[in-house]
Scaffold this motif. Structure first.
Motif, PDB file in Angstrom:
ATOM      1  N   VAL A 217       2.818   7.983  21.817  1.00 27.86           N
ATOM      2  CA  VAL A 217       1.388   7.721  21.868  1.00 27.86           C
ATOM      3  C   VAL A 217       0.630   8.936  21.334  1.00 27.86           C
ATOM      4  N   PRO A 218      -0.100   8.821  20.217  1.00 27.03           N
ATOM      5  CA  PRO A 218      -0.907   9.947  19.733  1.00 27.03           C
ATOM      6  C   PRO A 218      -2.017  10.286  20.725  1.00 27.03           C
ATOM      7  N   VAL A 219      -2.209  11.579  20.983  1.00 26.52           N
ATOM      8  CA  VAL A 219      -3.291  12.032  21.857  1.00 26.52           C
ATOM      9  C   VAL A 219      -4.065  13.131  21.131  1.00 26.52           C
ATOM     10  N   GLY A 220      -4.695  14.064  21.851  1.00 24.54           N
ATOM     11  CA  GLY A 220      -5.480  15.105  21.223  1.00 24.54           C
ATOM     12  C   GLY A 220      -4.658  16.319  20.841  1.00 24.54           C
ATOM     13  N   ALA A 221      -5.376  17.371  20.424  1.00 21.76           N
ATOM     14  CA  ALA A 221      -4.721  18.585  19.947  1.00 21.76           C
ATOM     15  C   ALA A 221      -4.111  19.387  21.095  1.00 21.76           C
ATOM     16  N   SER A 222      -2.832  19.681  20.983  1.00 21.44           N
ATOM     17  CA  SER A 222      -2.074  20.492  21.940  1.00 21.44           C
ATOM     18  C   SER A 222      -2.078  19.915  23.354  1.00 21.44           C
ATOM     19  N   PRO A 223      -1.473  18.742  23.541  1.00 23.74           N
ATOM     20  CA  PRO A 223      -1.371  18.184  24.895  1.00 23.74           C
ATOM     21  C   PRO A 223      -0.498  19.069  25.773  1.00 23.74           C
ATOM     22  N   TYR A 224      -1.053  19.480  26.897  1.00 20.71           N
ATOM     23  CA  TYR A 224      -0.422  20.531  27.695  1.00 20.71           C
ATOM     24  C   TYR A 224      -0.036  20.092  29.098  1.00 20.71           C
ATOM     25  N   GLY A 225      -0.761  19.098  29.640  1.00 20.14           N
ATOM     26  CA  GLY A 225      -0.467  18.614  30.985  1.00 20.14           C
ATOM     27  C   GLY A 225      -0.515  17.104  31.021  1.00 20.14           C
ATOM     28  N   VAL A 226       0.194  16.500  31.983  1.00 19.48           N
ATOM     29  CA  VAL A 226       0.203  15.043  32.098  1.00 19.48           C
ATOM     30  C   VAL A 226       0.356  14.659  33.570  1.00 19.48           C
ATOM     31  N   ALA A 227      -0.336  13.579  33.959  1.00 16.73           N
ATOM     32  CA  ALA A 227      -0.243  13.071  35.327  1.00 16.73           C
ATOM     33  C   ALA A 227      -0.376  11.556  35.305  1.00 16.73           C
ATOM     34  N   ILE A 228       0.176  10.905  36.341  1.00 15.63           N
ATOM     35  CA  ILE A 228       0.179   9.450  36.460  1.00 15.63           C
ATOM     36  C   ILE A 228      -0.613   9.056  37.702  1.00 15.63           C
ATOM     37  N   SER A 229      -1.423   8.008  37.591  1.00 11.10           N
ATOM     38  CA  SER A 229      -2.132   7.504  38.766  1.00 11.10           C
ATOM     39  C   SER A 229      -1.127   6.903  39.745  1.00 11.10           C
ATOM     40  N   PRO A 230      -1.456   6.845  41.036  1.00 12.80           N
ATOM     41  CA  PRO A 230      -0.506   6.338  42.039  1.00 12.80           C
ATOM     42  C   PRO A 230      -0.010   4.924  41.765  1.00 12.80           C
ATOM     43  N   ASP A 231      -0.843   4.089  41.126  1.00 10.31           N
ATOM     44  CA  ASP A 231      -0.414   2.720  40.832  1.00 10.31           C
ATOM     45  C   ASP A 231       0.333   2.604  39.502  1.00 10.31           C
ATOM     46  N   GLY A 232       0.499   3.729  38.808  1.00 10.58           N
ATOM     47  CA  GLY A 232       1.251   3.738  37.561  1.00 10.58           C
ATOM     48  C   GLY A 232       0.512   3.166  36.369  1.00 10.58           C
ATOM     49  N   ARG A 233      -0.754   2.825  36.520  1.00 12.47           N
ATOM     50  CA  ARG A 233      -1.473   2.146  35.438  1.00 12.47           C
ATOM     51  C   ARG A 233      -2.155   3.102  34.469  1.00 12.47           C
TER      52      ARG A 233
END
Length: 320
Positions: A217-233
């Motif tokens: 999935v393309p995102v912005g410049a220099s993706p550095y952190g990632v997290a998921i909502s509790p429902d996974g959506r």
């Protein structure tokens, strides 16, 4: 911005707020050498600063464990700080350059990535002693525990995610991803791993059962952190050089919104229906409403906030 200018904060943002959600978010400030608790109060305020604990210099990654425990890595100090729910602090020397952290949900072990040693160490939570280690790919960054005792390791210079069987402390697989994988998060709802690739500006989605990538999935410049909502959506990715956050739909695996935040956003954590983003260069934490996909406000914290962890019970005020 320096922490001394804000030592007396009890901050409340007068913005509309949704239903109260139990828990809090801890942020590690590298230059300020603080672990700061951000609480979501009842009523109209979006957030407020609670405890601000002084810790050893240059904390990089903060992780939560069961029983209200908090852990911080100190790569330059070759150590890990362990803070109990009552505020009692222990400082464990760790060989190598400890960076990424993941706490065993059973409360027995802490997994520590050795950035310079290309390995993951397993520490006893009771003593801080290294009980086992396993070789992984070059420059292990983020760590995430998944199902069936598997530990996922972002191997930044290997363009791969290593998979470790923690029962045997053996690396059982290496999954190809984008360039410069740095942060990752495990989604128990869909049994997926999401990997932020800081050099290829994209997010790799891994089927954790099959141990193979299923989307980029393309995102912005220099993706550095990632997290998921509790429902996974909802998948939230910080774009360090863009000063934005990409929010992706887990069903369609497309970015549905891009939200401007502070300068140099790095870590991100989700508590309920809100995302909290550590803005390293602006010394604050952005709070994003995941229902409206807009920034609700910012909370100033100690200098150099880098990583966050959600849903920790309150610790004592020691070191404030």
């Amino acid at each position: 911005m320096r922490f001394s200018r804000h030592l007396a904060w009890i901050v409340g943002l007068a913005l509309a707020a949704g239903p109260a959600v139990a828990g809090s978010v801890w942020v590690a400030s590298q230059q300020g050498a603080r672990a700061t608790r951000i609480e979501r109060p009842e009523g109209a305020r979006v957030a407020e600063v609670g405890a601000a604990l002084a810790v050893a210099p240059s904390p990089a990654v903060v992780a939560a464990g069961p029983g209200g425990r908090l852990y911080l890595s100190h790569p330059d100090g070759r150590a890990v700080t362990a803070i109990a729910a009552d505020g009692t602090t222990r400082h464990w020397p760790v060989p190598g350059q400890p960076f990424g952290l993941a706490a065993d949900p059973d409360g027995r072990f802490l997994y520590v990535g050795d950035w310079s040693g290309n390995r993951v160490l397993r520490l006893s939570v009771e003593t801080g002693a290294v009980e086992a280690e396993v070789a992984v790919g070059r420059d292990p960054a983020g760590l995430a525990l998944g199902a069936n005792g598997r530990l996922y390791v972002a191997e930044r210079e290997g363009r791969s995610v290593g998979v470790v069987d923690t029962a045997r402390m053996v690396r059982i697989a290496g999954i190809p991803v984008g360039e410069g994988p740095f942060a990752l998060a495990y989604d128990p709802v869909r049994d997926r791993v999401y990997v932020a690739n800081v050099r290829s500006n994209d997010l790799t989605v891994i089927d954790a059962g099959a141990l193979k990538p299923i989307a980029t999935v393309p995102v912005g410049a220099s993706p550095y952190g990632v997290a998921i909502s509790p429902d996974g959506r909802c998948v939230v990715v910080t774009n360090q050089h863009a000063g934005t956050v990409s929010i992706a739909d887990a069903d369609t695996l497309t970015v549905t919104a891009t939200v401007p935040v502070g300068r140099y956003p790095e870590g991100v954590a989700i508590l309920g229906d809100r995302a909290y983003v550590a803005n390293w260069f602006s010394d604050d934490v952005s709070i994003i409403d995941l229902a409206t996909l807009k920034e609700m406000g910012r909370i100033p914290v100690a200098e150099g906030p880098r990583t966050l962890v959600a849903d920790q019970p309150a610790l004592g005020e020691t070191g404030r």
